[in-house]
Design a protein around this motif. Sequence first.
Motif, mmCIF file in Angstrom:
data_model
loop_
_atom_site.group_PDB
_atom_site.id
_atom_site.type_symbol
_atom_site.label_atom_id
_atom_site.label_comp_id
_atom_site.label_asym_id
_atom_site.label_seq_id
_atom_site.Cartn_x
_atom_site.Cartn_y
_atom_site.Cartn_z
ATOM 1 N N ILE A 99 0.692 -1.300 -0.071
ATOM 2 C CA ILE A 99 0.122 -0.015 -0.147
ATOM 3 C C ILE A 99 0.652 1.179 -0.101
ATOM 4 O O ILE A 99 0.736 2.156 -0.715
ATOM 5 C CB ILE A 99 -1.095 0.053 1.397
ATOM 6 C CG1 ILE A 99 -1.791 -1.267 1.354
ATOM 7 C CG2 ILE A 99 -1.871 1.407 1.269
ATOM 8 C CD1 ILE A 99 -2.655 -1.325 2.407
ATOM 9 N N ALA A 100 1.979 1.261 0.886
ATOM 10 C CA ALA A 100 2.763 2.315 1.003
ATOM 11 C C ALA A 100 3.474 2.540 -0.334
ATOM 12 O O ALA A 100 3.895 3.627 -0.862
ATOM 13 C CB ALA A 100 3.680 2.241 2.190
ATOM 14 N N LEU A 101 3.955 1.448 -1.213
ATOM 15 C CA LEU A 101 4.533 1.661 -2.548
ATOM 16 C C LEU A 101 3.605 2.251 -3.439
ATOM 17 O O LEU A 101 3.908 3.011 -4.059
ATOM 18 C CB LEU A 101 4.721 0.256 -3.071
ATOM 19 C CG LEU A 101 6.076 -0.489 -2.277
ATOM 20 C CD1 LEU A 101 6.221 -1.829 -3.039
ATOM 21 C CD2 LEU A 101 7.375 0.001 -2.455
ATOM 22 N N GLN A 102 2.218 1.733 -3.170
ATOM 23 C CA GLN A 102 1.295 2.346 -4.249
ATOM 24 C C GLN A 102 1.058 3.834 -4.048
ATOM 25 O O GLN A 102 1.103 4.666 -5.122
ATOM 26 C CB GLN A 102 0.132 1.529 -4.083
ATOM 27 C CG GLN A 102 -1.109 2.248 -5.188
ATOM 28 C CD GLN A 102 -2.332 1.421 -4.811
ATOM 29 O OE1 GLN A 102 -2.498 0.348 -4.000
ATOM 30 N NE2 GLN A 102 -3.396 1.878 -5.618
ATOM 31 N N MET A 103 1.013 4.385 -2.865
ATOM 32 C CA MET A 103 0.927 5.603 -2.438
ATOM 33 C C MET A 103 2.083 6.546 -2.819
ATOM 34 O O MET A 103 1.992 7.507 -3.266
ATOM 35 C CB MET A 103 0.747 5.751 -0.929
ATOM 36 C CG MET A 103 -0.520 5.022 -0.474
ATOM 37 S SD MET A 103 -2.163 5.567 -0.913
ATOM 38 C CE MET A 103 -3.171 4.221 -0.840
ATOM 39 N N SER A 104 3.045 5.727 -2.933
ATOM 40 C CA SER A 104 4.518 6.448 -2.991
ATOM 41 C C SER A 104 4.584 6.885 -4.481
ATOM 42 O O SER A 104 4.839 7.891 -4.913
ATOM 43 C CB SER A 104 5.659 5.733 -2.660
ATOM 44 O OG SER A 104 5.549 5.479 -1.042
ATOM 45 N N LYS A 105 4.282 5.955 -5.178
ATOM 46 C CA LYS A 105 4.099 5.967 -6.614
ATOM 47 C C LYS A 105 3.236 7.078 -7.152
ATOM 48 O O LYS A 105 3.709 7.800 -8.066
ATOM 49 C CB LYS A 105 3.909 4.451 -7.205
ATOM 50 C CG LYS A 105 4.211 4.404 -8.697
ATOM 51 C CD LYS A 105 4.042 3.090 -9.253
ATOM 52 C CE LYS A 105 3.473 2.886 -10.581
ATOM 53 N NZ LYS A 105 3.788 1.644 -11.279
ATOM 54 N N GLU A 106 2.226 6.859 -6.542
ATOM 55 C CA GLU A 106 1.107 7.856 -7.150
ATOM 56 C C GLU A 106 1.324 9.433 -6.563
ATOM 57 O O GLU A 106 1.327 10.377 -7.592
ATOM 58 C CB GLU A 106 -0.175 7.661 -6.311
ATOM 59 C CG GLU A 106 -1.315 8.359 -6.776
ATOM 60 C CD GLU A 106 -2.597 8.174 -6.243
ATOM 61 O OE1 GLU A 106 -2.931 7.130 -5.901
ATOM 62 O OE2 GLU A 106 -3.451 8.970 -6.022
#
Length: 260
Positions: free
Chosen positions: A205-212
């Motif tokens: 989830i943190a990866l997805q948020m970081s990417k966005e």
Amino acid sequence: MKNYETILVEKRESVALLTINRPDKLNALNSKVHTEGVEIFDELKTDSDVRVVVIRGAGEKAFVAGADISEFADTTPVEQRDVMNSRSLFTVLDTFPKPVIAMINGFCLGGGNELAMACDLRIASDGSRFGQPEINLGIICGGGGTQRLTRLIGESKAMEIILSGDMIDAQTAFNYGLVNYIYSVEELETKTMELAGKIAEKSPIALQMSKEAVKFASRSNLDEGLRREIDLFAICFSTEDKKEGVSAFLEKRKPVFKGK
Ligand code: COA
């Protein structure tokens, strides 16, 4: 996963390794690669066992030598516009919620470079060569090259690469910030999979948020970007992964993130 004609899919623990498999045509992107690629990424999106994707080209010579030029011959302008506006692999990669790494060995040209730039990180062998040769065909980039290259390396260098159609070597691509790392061809896969494995251990989830959040930076002004970052940061506070990460730090142990 089912078998595909133009892309091989292999899962190595939580990393999916995709190989564009048209080595005889230097892995040129024909419409089948786009269609199958879109289908594969749609499937990987919801596969919770896969946390990072690595994409490469088959054979020793090329990552991808561009769009398949043979498909340009008989296409009308309207047909070509529809192809580019449709759900291409570039667009799908752009919004894919998990990190994607381009592992580049050899020619990375035209649509190949555009594909690599739609990924989140680029790791190349030291003999790789990069370019946007569309100008030599009397056309321009159509898969995001003028936009992503400019954002990645700045207008002046992007302009030279796009107007001249010349290739740059891996060291120059590294110096320009187009690729994150260069390695010898022997080390390329190990080093890439090492980094992929390290990223795969983080909270999905943190990866997805970081990417966005990072992608939003080049598409917004600073105030909008900072507000978006705070919203995404706040969302992380609702996750079990955040509780796990903080507890693990306080208990001096390694966190185990579940993507919840
Ligand atoms: N589209 C379709 N076929 C391609 C291709 C492309 N973008 N790039 C390479 N190929 C094919 C060649 O036609 C050749 O097929 P053949 O054996 O059936 O004739 C095969 O791949 C091997 O390529 P070849 O040109 O013989 O290799 P090379 O080592 O002499 O040259 C390149 C390598 C990359 C310099 C050269 O292939 C090239 O310039 N490719 C086009 C790059 C380009 O303009 N890309 C942007 C497209 S918009």
